[in-house]
Write a protein that holds these residues in place. Structure first.
Motif, PDB file in Angstrom:
ATOM      1  N   ARG A 194      46.294  12.608  67.579  1.00 53.88           N
ATOM      2  CA  ARG A 194      47.278  13.055  66.576  1.00 53.88           C
ATOM      3  C   ARG A 194      46.555  13.179  65.233  1.00 53.88           C
ATOM      4  NH1 ARG A 194      51.479  11.387  62.989  1.00 53.88           N
ATOM      5  NH2 ARG A 194      53.352  12.634  63.372  1.00 53.88           N
ATOM      6  N   VAL A 195      46.683  14.338  64.613  1.00 56.40           N
ATOM      7  CA  VAL A 195      45.985  14.574  63.343  1.00 56.40           C
ATOM      8  C   VAL A 195      46.926  15.188  62.320  1.00 56.40           C
ATOM      9  CG1 VAL A 195      43.739  14.972  64.465  1.00 56.40           C
ATOM     10  CG2 VAL A 195      45.245  16.918  64.001  1.00 56.40           C
ATOM     11  N   ALA A 196      46.576  14.994  61.038  1.00 61.00           N
ATOM     12  CA  ALA A 196      47.225  15.754  59.963  1.00 61.00           C
ATOM     13  C   ALA A 196      46.322  16.938  59.660  1.00 61.00           C
ATOM     14  CB  ALA A 196      47.373  14.887  58.723  1.00 61.00           C
ATOM     15  N   LEU A 197      46.923  18.052  59.282  1.00 61.34           N
ATOM     16  CA  LEU A 197      46.145  19.230  58.901  1.00 61.34           C
ATOM     17  C   LEU A 197      46.467  19.548  57.445  1.00 61.34           C
ATOM     18  CD1 LEU A 197      44.291  21.569  59.936  1.00 61.34           C
ATOM     19  CD2 LEU A 197      46.376  22.814  60.519  1.00 61.34           C
ATOM     20  N   LEU A 198      45.445  19.557  56.596  1.00 63.55           N
ATOM     21  CA  LEU A 198      45.671  19.864  55.171  1.00 63.55           C
ATOM     22  C   LEU A 198      46.234  21.281  55.054  1.00 63.55           C
ATOM     23  CD1 LEU A 198      45.013  18.831  52.156  1.00 63.55           C
ATOM     24  CD2 LEU A 198      43.161  20.505  52.299  1.00 63.55           C
ATOM     25  N   GLN A 199      47.334  21.394  54.295  1.00 64.52           N
ATOM     26  CA  GLN A 199      47.965  22.715  54.198  1.00 64.52           C
ATOM     27  C   GLN A 199      47.243  23.629  53.216  1.00 64.52           C
ATOM     28  OE1 GLN A 199      52.349  21.576  53.918  1.00 64.52           O
ATOM     29  NE2 GLN A 199      51.275  19.710  54.507  1.00 64.52           N
ATOM     30  N   GLY A 200      46.538  23.049  52.270  1.00 57.92           N
ATOM     31  CA  GLY A 200      45.796  23.859  51.295  1.00 57.92           C
ATOM     32  C   GLY A 200      46.739  24.567  50.349  1.00 57.92           C
ATOM     33  N   CYS A 201      46.206  25.159  49.281  1.00 53.98           N
ATOM     34  CA  CYS A 201      47.117  25.890  48.371  1.00 53.98           C
ATOM     35  C   CYS A 201      46.824  27.381  48.406  1.00 53.98           C
ATOM     36  CB  CYS A 201      47.098  25.323  46.972  1.00 53.98           C
ATOM     37  SG  CYS A 201      45.700  24.348  46.537  1.00 53.98           S
ATOM     38  N   ALA A 202      45.642  27.804  47.955  1.00 50.65           N
ATOM     39  CA  ALA A 202      45.336  29.244  47.993  1.00 50.65           C
ATOM     40  C   ALA A 202      45.329  29.736  49.439  1.00 50.65           C
ATOM     41  CB  ALA A 202      43.992  29.504  47.329  1.00 50.65           C
ATOM     42  N   GLN A 203      44.780  28.932  50.336  1.00 49.88           N
ATOM     43  CA  GLN A 203      44.666  29.393  51.727  1.00 49.88           C
ATOM     44  C   GLN A 203      46.022  29.636  52.374  1.00 49.88           C
ATOM     45  OE1 GLN A 203      41.645  27.939  54.677  1.00 49.88           O
ATOM     46  NE2 GLN A 203      43.436  27.074  55.673  1.00 49.88           N
ATOM     47  N   GLN A 204      47.001  28.789  52.071  1.00 49.58           N
ATOM     48  CA  GLN A 204      48.295  28.973  52.742  1.00 49.58           C
ATOM     49  C   GLN A 204      48.998  30.240  52.258  1.00 49.58           C
ATOM     50  OE1 GLN A 204      51.911  26.630  51.464  1.00 49.58           O
ATOM     51  NE2 GLN A 204      50.336  25.129  51.037  1.00 49.58           N
ATOM     52  N   VAL A 205      48.585  30.756  51.089  1.00 52.22           N
ATOM     53  CA  VAL A 205      49.153  32.013  50.593  1.00 52.22           C
ATOM     54  C   VAL A 205      48.351  33.207  51.124  1.00 52.22           C
ATOM     55  CG1 VAL A 205      49.611  33.376  48.505  1.00 52.22           C
ATOM     56  CG2 VAL A 205      50.033  30.909  48.516  1.00 52.22           C
ATOM     57  N   LEU A 206      47.034  33.108  51.063  1.00 51.38           N
ATOM     58  CA  LEU A 206      46.184  34.255  51.401  1.00 51.38           C
ATOM     59  C   LEU A 206      45.982  34.425  52.906  1.00 51.38           C
ATOM     60  CD1 LEU A 206      43.425  33.725  48.674  1.00 51.38           C
ATOM     61  CD2 LEU A 206      45.259  35.435  48.651  1.00 51.38           C
ATOM     62  N   LYS A 260      51.120   6.767  54.498  1.00 46.86           N
ATOM     63  CA  LYS A 260      52.429   6.503  55.118  1.00 46.86           C
ATOM     64  C   LYS A 260      52.457   7.108  56.532  1.00 46.86           C
ATOM     65  CE  LYS A 260      57.265   7.348  54.133  1.00 46.86           C
ATOM     66  NZ  LYS A 260      58.078   8.399  53.588  1.00 46.86           N
ATOM     67  N   GLU A 261      51.926   8.296  56.653  1.00 47.33           N
ATOM     68  CA  GLU A 261      51.890   8.958  57.966  1.00 47.33           C
ATOM     69  C   GLU A 261      50.961   8.191  58.921  1.00 47.33           C
ATOM     70  OE1 GLU A 261      53.739  11.877  58.502  1.00 47.33           O
ATOM     71  OE2 GLU A 261      53.248  11.580  60.618  1.00 47.33           O
ATOM     72  N   ALA A 262      49.807   7.789  58.403  1.00 48.66           N
ATOM     73  CA  ALA A 262      48.836   7.081  59.247  1.00 48.66           C
ATOM     74  C   ALA A 262      49.399   5.744  59.718  1.00 48.66           C
ATOM     75  CB  ALA A 262      47.539   6.863  58.474  1.00 48.66           C
ATOM     76  N   GLU A 263      50.130   5.075  58.833  1.00 50.64           N
ATOM     77  CA  GLU A 263      50.677   3.761  59.194  1.00 50.64           C
ATOM     78  C   GLU A 263      51.978   3.897  59.985  1.00 50.64           C
ATOM     79  OE1 GLU A 263      50.786   1.956  55.368  1.00 50.64           O
ATOM     80  OE2 GLU A 263      48.621   1.587  55.347  1.00 50.64           O
ATOM     81  N   GLY A 264      52.574   5.074  59.943  1.00 56.30           N
ATOM     82  CA  GLY A 264      53.799   5.320  60.712  1.00 56.30           C
ATOM     83  C   GLY A 264      53.452   5.759  62.128  1.00 56.30           C
ATOM     84  N   ASP A 265      53.405   7.068  62.340  1.00 55.82           N
ATOM     85  CA  ASP A 265      53.150   7.577  63.693  1.00 55.82           C
ATOM     86  C   ASP A 265      51.668   7.620  64.064  1.00 55.82           C
ATOM     87  OD1 ASP A 265      55.839   7.821  64.141  1.00 55.82           O
ATOM     88  OD2 ASP A 265      55.935   9.898  63.433  1.00 55.82           O
ATOM     89  N   GLY A 266      50.802   7.313  63.076  1.00 54.83           N
ATOM     90  CA  GLY A 266      49.359   7.226  63.375  1.00 54.83           C
ATOM     91  C   GLY A 266      48.642   8.554  63.177  1.00 54.83           C
ATOM     92  N   LEU A 267      47.426   8.452  62.667  1.00 52.90           N
ATOM     93  CA  LEU A 267      46.577   9.639  62.491  1.00 52.90           C
ATOM     94  C   LEU A 267      45.159   9.292  62.925  1.00 52.90           C
ATOM     95  CD1 LEU A 267      47.493  11.026  58.925  1.00 52.90           C
ATOM     96  CD2 LEU A 267      48.188  11.978  61.141  1.00 52.90           C
ATOM     97  N   ASP A 268      44.576  10.138  63.758  1.00 55.51           N
ATOM     98  CA  ASP A 268      43.161   9.944  64.110  1.00 55.51           C
ATOM     99  C   ASP A 268      42.258  10.533  63.029  1.00 55.51           C
ATOM    100  OD1 ASP A 268      43.995   8.889  66.543  1.00 55.51           O
ATOM    101  OD2 ASP A 268      44.137  10.901  67.421  1.00 55.51           O
ATOM    102  N   ALA A 269      42.795  11.541  62.328  1.00 51.21           N
ATOM    103  CA  ALA A 269      41.978  12.200  61.298  1.00 51.21           C
ATOM    104  C   ALA A 269      42.889  13.042  60.413  1.00 51.21           C
ATOM    105  CB  ALA A 269      40.925  13.106  61.947  1.00 51.21           C
ATOM    106  N   ILE A 270      42.383  13.344  59.238  1.00 48.38           N
ATOM    107  CA  ILE A 270      43.022  14.347  58.374  1.00 48.38           C
ATOM    108  C   ILE A 270      42.079  15.543  58.406  1.00 48.38           C
ATOM    109  CG2 ILE A 270      43.767  14.921  56.024  1.00 48.38           C
ATOM    110  CD1 ILE A 270      44.088  11.787  55.661  1.00 48.38           C
ATOM    111  N   LEU A 271      42.519  16.613  59.037  1.00 50.19           N
ATOM    112  CA  LEU A 271      41.617  17.755  59.240  1.00 50.19           C
ATOM    113  C   LEU A 271      41.760  18.772  58.119  1.00 50.19           C
ATOM    114  CD1 LEU A 271      41.854  18.378  63.092  1.00 50.19           C
ATOM    115  CD2 LEU A 271      40.382  16.834  61.792  1.00 50.19           C
TER     116      LEU A 271
END
Ligand code: SF4
Ligand code: SF4
Length: 438
Positions: A194-206, A260-271
């Motif tokens: 289970r991972v989080a994926l950074l949404q980014g700012c410019a990238q999520q628009v472009l 909060k996410e890592a301590e809640g449902d768990g995260l193996d990494a923030i990608l």
């Protein structure tokens, strides 16, 4: 390098850090050979060694930044090629970051420049505003022809030249927004991680297609992906503008929601699929080292942050669905190769998945993107882009792959060869759609 800071100065942790960095430099000058601005401009003060001297003088004498110091620090791309080359391990990044903060606090730039920098710092980290600004820029594009052309002799580009550069970067059309923060994409089949994926700012628009490809690829391989709610811009954009109060506030806000996410449902990494952001998130631990409330949490988050290719290299990808004979020129983003020292993983992943991967000559040299550099220093940035594109053409690629949206936009501005993200090719190879739209 000998330094002469007073004990009182050394009581400041930032000065103590700068002292440590400066003392590691032995003036050998090896770094000049790989510094893009020195290669182009041939001025010692536009080399890492020259800038190190300028910063030393400013800090040691506790002088306000002069116009000369500002000119040469502004011209630095923060590409970090000097750090890769340096045999003495000089941490130039932490030194120049500190210099930029001091310049931002103590130097009075001309009003138009202050306004431009304030606008960039306000708009770029906010996807809604950034989208709107791209629409306006697209409409204003015909006016670009009336604005001044590049002037290599100018010490610093004027506002109109910078506006012209901004208009040139605006895309012809904008894709629909991607999924919102708070979305969870369950693993297909048995869950392996289970991972989080950074949404980014410019990238999520472009280019929301990049994170979509990452989500498709990861879930297909049994990895649940979460886009963490209330996540902000990572702070890289304002950090590189020397606006550390803003950057650190964003870092703290992200640390809170990610933990909060890592301590809640768990995260193996923030990608992270934008290597410029990844370099800064991996530095949160250092940036917040003196913050009693956040130091430990920041270090934890930095340890969880991984470039997408770093993570994909650690899980077994299913065999490529098709053998492609496409020649891919792999552009190694500075933030990935110099900032995070990730050089082989992306190329290995592409090769293993059936692509013919070619290194680009002079791959250590920046393409000129460098955050807001291609807006603030468009003439140097354009020369670097043209040099990069000419080097890429030498390997006659069918496509160009990179791991950073800034580089992708910059390079696409100088070539008709499709520029895609590495993860889009890997998604395609393992069952996703064929990429290739600029
Ligand atoms: S970060 Fe890049 S541009 Fe700046 S001094 Fe180092 S090599 Fe030169
Ligand atoms: S290569 Fe390293 S030690 Fe040599 S001048 Fe450059 S920063 Fe200093």
């Amino acid at each position: 390098m000998k330094t002469e800071f007073s004990p009182a100065q050394l009581a400041d942790p930032d000065i103590a850090e700068a002292n440590k960095i400066l003392r590691a430099c032995v003036h050998c000058g090896f770094c000049t050979a790989t510094c893009p601005t020195y290669v182009l401009l041939g001025d010692e003060l536009d080399s890492p060694r020259g800038r190190i001297y300028l910063i030393k003088e400013m800090l040691e004498k506790d002088r306000p930044p002069t116009q000369e110091v500002v000119k040469h620090i502004d011209r630095c791309l923060s590409c970090l090629a000097c750090m890769t080359t340096c045999p003495s391990g000089v941490h130039y990044m932490h030194l120049v970051d500190q210099a930029r903060v001091r310049i931002e606090k103590e130097y009075a730039r001309p009003l138009t420049e202050r306004l431009l920098r304030a606008a960039l710092a306000w708009v770029l980290p906010r996807p809604g505003l950034f989208r709107l600004s791209m629409i306006v820029a697209r409409l204003a594009r015909p006016l670009a022809a009336l604005l001044p052309a590049p002037n290599e002799a100018a010490a610093s580009p004027n506002l109109l030249r910078r506006i012209k550069a901004m208009l040139a970067l605006a895309p012809g059309s904008l894709p629909a927004p991607g999924p919102a923060g708070g979305s969870v994409f369950p693993a297909l089949g048995a869950r392996r991680g289970r991972v989080a994926l950074l949404q980014g700012c410019a990238q999520q628009v472009l280019a929301p297609r990049i994170n979509q490809a990452a989500i498709n690829l990861l879930t297909r391989h049994g990895i649940e992906v979460v886009l963490v709610k209330d996540e902000q811009c990572c702070g890289a954009l304002t950090h590189h503008l020397g606006r550390d109060d803003d950057a650190l506030a964003r870092a703290r806000a992200n640390i809170v929601v990610w933990l909060k996410e890592a301590e809640g449902d768990g995260l193996d990494a923030i990608l992270v699929t934008t290597s410029g952001c990844g370099t800064v998130i991996k530095d949160y631990g250092f940036m917040l080292r003196e913050d009693r409330d956040f130091a430990a949490a920041a270090a934890k988050i930095s340890a969880l942050a991984k470039d997408i290719t770093e993570y994909l290299g650690s899980i077994e990808l299913q065999p490529a669905q098709q053998q492609s004979d496409l020649v891919i020129a792999y552009h190694s983003a500075c933030s990935l190769q110099h900032g995070q020292k990730i050089t082989h993983a992306p190329k290995e992943l592409l090769s293993k998945n059936g692509f013919v991967v070619k290194d680009v000559p002079e791959s250590h040299l920046c393409c000129g993107s460098a955050g807001t550099y291609n807006i603030l220093q468009p003439d140097i940035a354009n020369r670097l882009r043209d040099r990069k594109v000419a080097n890429i053409a030498k390997v006659k690629p069918d496509m160009i792959a990179a791991g950073n949206i800034g580089c992708m936009v910059q390079i696409a501005g100088g070539t008709s060869v499709p520029v895609v993200h590495t993860v889009e090719l890997l998604d395609w190879a393992t069952g996703g759609p064929r990429p290739g739209l600029n």
